[in-house]
Enzyme design. Structure first.
Site, PDB file in Angstrom:
ATOM      1  N   ARG A  89      40.710  45.491  37.100  1.00 13.99           N
ATOM      2  CA  ARG A  89      41.064  44.078  36.967  1.00 13.99           C
ATOM      3  C   ARG A  89      39.971  43.274  36.262  1.00 13.99           C
ATOM      4  NH1 ARG A  89      44.527  46.740  37.772  1.00 13.99           N
ATOM      5  NH2 ARG A  89      46.162  46.674  39.357  1.00 13.99           N
ATOM      6  N   SER A 120      49.351  38.905  42.995  1.00 14.28           N
ATOM      7  CA  SER A 120      48.230  39.145  43.905  1.00 14.28           C
ATOM      8  C   SER A 120      47.191  38.034  43.769  1.00 14.28           C
ATOM      9  CB  SER A 120      47.576  40.492  43.602  1.00 14.28           C
ATOM     10  OG  SER A 120      48.473  41.553  43.861  1.00 14.28           O
ATOM     11  N   GLU A 128      41.688  36.694  42.185  1.00 13.80           N
ATOM     12  CA  GLU A 128      42.277  37.202  40.947  1.00 13.80           C
ATOM     13  C   GLU A 128      42.950  36.076  40.168  1.00 13.80           C
ATOM     14  OE1 GLU A 128      45.323  40.793  39.601  1.00 13.80           O
ATOM     15  OE2 GLU A 128      44.248  40.919  41.501  1.00 13.80           O
TER      16      GLU A 128
END
Length: 342
Positions: free
Chosen positions: A189, A259, A329
């Site tokens: 990520r 998320s 995130e």
């Protein structure tokens, strides 16, 4: 950072015409369904328009924020000052190679889920793990998006960016730069484009937006090169269908940004949040999803402040109970409290 909308509007309208909108609600342009107005909002559909827009902003010192489909962003209730421009470069080509592979060259605004249907029908594999990734290919590069043990970095060959870093100090035209895979700093990520976008938390646990630049981001993703391989169309379609079903039964149906936190090493954010006892917690019209604890959903009429309060609660509870400092995130954009420049 100041912005005179009445001065900028006629100049932008002369160059870009009816694409310019004033006081456009950003809740219409993000999957959370929250956020106040942008002073000016527009869609950029051509490479030259993108270059001209950055050049104008550099010349006049207008703050501009580039965005994709708004799938990983939380806009402030007060909105965004200056210009918000959606990257909508949506053309792509597939060039078959002599070794049985192909090079996909796609604009940053290409929708990943929409692209998959075309690739599967033509028997090209490589991106089929991502039907549940709702954003664009450009946005997927920033976070090295992935699912089902696959991630974009496994097939990404290069990225073309509009480099506007020098435009911050000097009113000059930006240049197009190609970064090969080795220069993208890809990991879980993360990519080189994520480094300056990380959200911090203040002493009370509230999320704090990253400092904003005149041109944000200073490296604007324009096009990506992805390596594809031959596969059976029916096999690809079956995988895509399976992954879509998995998403449907495991993720909430309400508006969200996917998320909220990255998974910490060796664990899952959803598990930690659930163990902290706040799965289903509601503030205003926002809720930590009862189906998946790493999702915050808009139950209808939520405010960005409600979502931020739930982010704070989840981050603080997990930190206090398990000593794990969850990393956000989702990105914060707009008139939030801003972290000091480091």
């Amino acid at each position: 950072m100041t912005f005179d909308i009445d001065t900028a509007l006629p100049i932008l309208q002369e160059r870009f015409g009816e694409r310019i909108r004033r006081n456009e609600l950003l809740s219409r342009h993000c999957t959370f369904g929250v956020g106040g107005p942008a002073d000016i909002w527009m869609k950029v559909e051509k490479r030259q328009d993108l270059i001209d827009l950055v050049t104008l902003c550099s010349k006049h010192r207008w703050p501009i924020l580039f965005t994709g489909n708004g799938t990983n962003v939380l806009y402030a209730d007060a909105g965004v000052r200056g210009i918000v421009a959606q990257i909508a470069l949506t053309s792509y080509t597939i060039e078959e190679q002599t070794d049985g592979t192909a090079l996909l060259q796609a604009g940053a605004g290409v929708s990943w889920p929409s692209l998959l249907n075309d690739l599967a029908a033509k028997g090209w594999g490589g991106l089929e793990f991502g039907p549940g990734i709702p954003g664009t290919l450009g946005g997927a590069v920033i976070s090295n998006a992935g699912a089902h043990k696959g991630e974009l970095g496994q097939v990404l060959e290069w990225v073309d960016v509009l480099d506007a870093r020098l435009c911050e100090e000097t009113p000059i035209e930006p240049e197009v730069v190609r970064y090969p895979h080795a220069d993208l700093a890809l990991s879980y990520r993360h990519s080189r484009f994520r480094a300056h976008r990380r959200v911090q938390f203040d002493e009370d646990g509230y999320p704090v937006a990253a400092p904003r630049r005149l041109i944000e981001p200073a490296e604007v993703i324009m096009e990506v090169g992805v390596r594809l391989h031959r596969d059976d169309p029916q096999t690809l379609k079956a995988k895509i269908s399976e992954y879509k079903h998995h998403r449907k039964v495991t993720q909430p149906p309400q508006k969200s940004a996917g998320s909220v936190f990255k998974n910490p090493p060796g664990d899952f954010s959803a598990r930690l949040i659930e163990m902290a006892g706040i799965k289903g917690l509601q503030i205003g019209k926002a809720q930590i999803s009862e189906r998946h604890a790493n999702f915050i959903v808009n139950l209808g009429g939520a405010q960005a402040a409600d979502v931020a309060a739930l982010i704070r609660e989840a981050h603080n509870r997990v930190l206090e109970q398990f000593g794990v400092n969850l990393e956000l995130e989702v990105e914060l954009r707009g008139e939030w409290k801003v972290a000091p420049l480091s």
